[in-house]
Design a protein around this motif. Structure first.
Motif, PDB file in Angstrom:
ATOM      1  N   GLU A  51       0.830  -1.210   0.000  1.00  0.00           N
ATOM      2  CA  GLU A  51       0.000   0.000   0.000  1.00  0.00           C
ATOM      3  C   GLU A  51       0.863   1.259   0.000  1.00  0.00           C
TER       4      GLU A  51
ATOM      5  N   GLN B 141      -4.177  -4.356  -2.571  1.00  0.00           N
ATOM      6  CA  GLN B 141      -3.226  -3.481  -1.916  1.00  0.00           C
ATOM      7  C   GLN B 141      -3.037  -3.979  -0.479  1.00  0.00           C
TER       8      GLN B 141
ATOM      9  N   GLN C 139      -1.649  -4.042   3.324  1.00  0.00           N
ATOM     10  CA  GLN C 139      -1.175  -3.117   4.365  1.00  0.00           C
ATOM     11  C   GLN C 139       0.084  -3.709   4.984  1.00  0.00           C
TER      12      GLN C 139
END
Ligand SMILES: *Cc1c(COP(=O)(O)O)cnc(C)c1O
Length: 378
Positions: A114, A134, A136
């Motif tokens: 991300e 995406q 984290q």
């Protein structure tokens, strides 16, 4: 007038060196066959007698060397009946996976860190219709997840732990030997997962074996896919791998948990080809070294301003390190050096614009203003 045969990609070009059957459906976008450009101004500025060439891998179809591995990985995935591929990526692998999956008519899932991927690469993954996840977390976290999910879901991993990736990527070494008539003395590369430095070494080893006959042989790197022989060259280069200081497990001698660098393509703390790369260093009598972010960006700018070659930050790491080692004499005068420029500068326009020192001048739409600007800058 004779016409040159149409170039249709590296699998077709090197099919006798690759694990491909005669009836395999090849998924290609015409990758490979990239320019090997001899630097003119930079060696003069250094005042050293060295031949420096850059292998401009940014001119592959999706703008990075990842296309060389991806044409093989996707071709084999399709041959094996796979309907979906998956990868973790700092950006360029996802761009290549997305494009080759589109070409093959299958689905690509890409896991990216991300906020830590260059704009151009994100645009590619989205534009080619891949499913972008995406994460984290950083690349290493994404890679771990990819390995775990591939155990449970019907998806083929196309990261460089897929042995076909390295088989495709080794062809860059073939092209260099064919153009120079021999292997260079030094081959310098940026190192992230260390798949590319390993793949180049495979390529040089295959071409340097003297037997006229090409034989399949399981080496320490290839799971039995390598094809040695042909006696194309008598020498092999010293392989030199450069890392970004904030992301340099090969310099620390251990994995790095929170890698950080402006060169996002090599922001990798847990390299997947760790053991292979150490072996490459040992067998080739090469070495690893590191460059700061400031050194990397300076080399990127130098190439753009003095040679007209625009590469992304990670790519400039090879040139940054090589120039320093030439200056120090670790790479001696009289050497032929090849630096791989792994990806195109347009991949990361934000970093480029941020570090550009030439202001964009705003002027009224008047002849006088243009004339003033010209005379003021000559
Ligand atoms: C993937 C990549 C690298 C690193 O290559 P590895 O095989 O992971 O060592 C370097 N530069 C660019 C632009 C890349 O996309």
């Amino acid at each position: 007038m004779t016409f040159r045969q149409r170039y249709t990609g590296l699998i077709d070009r090197y099919r006798d060196r690759l694990p491909i059957h005669d009836d395999t459906r090849i998924i290609s976008l015409g990758e490979g066959n990239t320019p090997l450009i001899r630097l003119h101004h930079i060696p003069k500025m250094l005042g050293k007698e060295v031949d420096i060439y850059v292998k401009y891998e940014g001119l592959n179809p999706t703008g990075s060397f990842k296309d060389r591995g991806m044409t093989m990985a996707v071709t084999k995935a399709v041959e094996e009946g796979s309907r979906a591929i998956i990868c973790a990526s700092t950006g360029n692998t996802s761009a290549a996976a997305a494009a080759y999956a589109a070409r093959a008519g299958i689905t690509a899932f890409v896991l990216i860190p991300e906020g830590k991927i260059a704009q151009g690469k994100l645009a590619q993954a989205m534009m080619h219709g891949s499913i972008v996840l995406q994460v984290q977390g950083n690349f290493d976290a994404g890679m771990k997840l990819v390995k775990e999910v591939a155990e449970e879901a019907p998806v083929t991993i196309v990261n460089s732990i897929n042995p076909y990736r390295l088989q495709g990527q080794k062809t860059a070494a073939f092209e260099i030997v064919e153009e120079l008539g021999r292997a260079p003395d030094y081959h310098c590369l940026p190192v992230g997962n260390a798949g590319n430095i390993t793949a180049h070494w495979i390529g040089y080893c295959e071409y340097s074996r003297r037997d006229d006959e090409i034989v399949t042989h399981a080496c320490a790197f290839c799971e039995g896919h390598c094809r040695f022989g042909g006696g194309i060259t008598g020498n092999r280069p010293k392989m030199v791998g450069y890392q970004a200081s904030g992301s340099a497990p090969f310099l620390r001698g251990a994995m790095v948990d929170n890698p950080e660098t402006v060169a996002t393509a090599i922001r990798i703390g847990h390299p997947q080809s760790w053991g292979q790369a150490w072996r490459v260093q040992e067998e080739s009598n090469g070495w690893f070294d590191e460059c700061s972010d400031a050194e990397i960006l300076a080399a990127q700018k130098l190439l753009a301003e003095k040679e007209g070659i625009f590469c992304e930050p990670a790519s400039a790491t090879s040139v940054s390190g090589a120039l320093r080692d030439i200056e120090r004499g670790r790479i001696p005068e009289g050497s032929t050096v090849v630096c791989t420029l792994t990806g195109h500068g347009l991949k990361d326009p934000d970093t480029a614009i941020k570090q550009s020192t030439r202001p964009v001048l705003t002027i009224p739409a008047e002849l006088d203003a243009v004339k003033r600007a010209i005379l003021g800058n000559l």
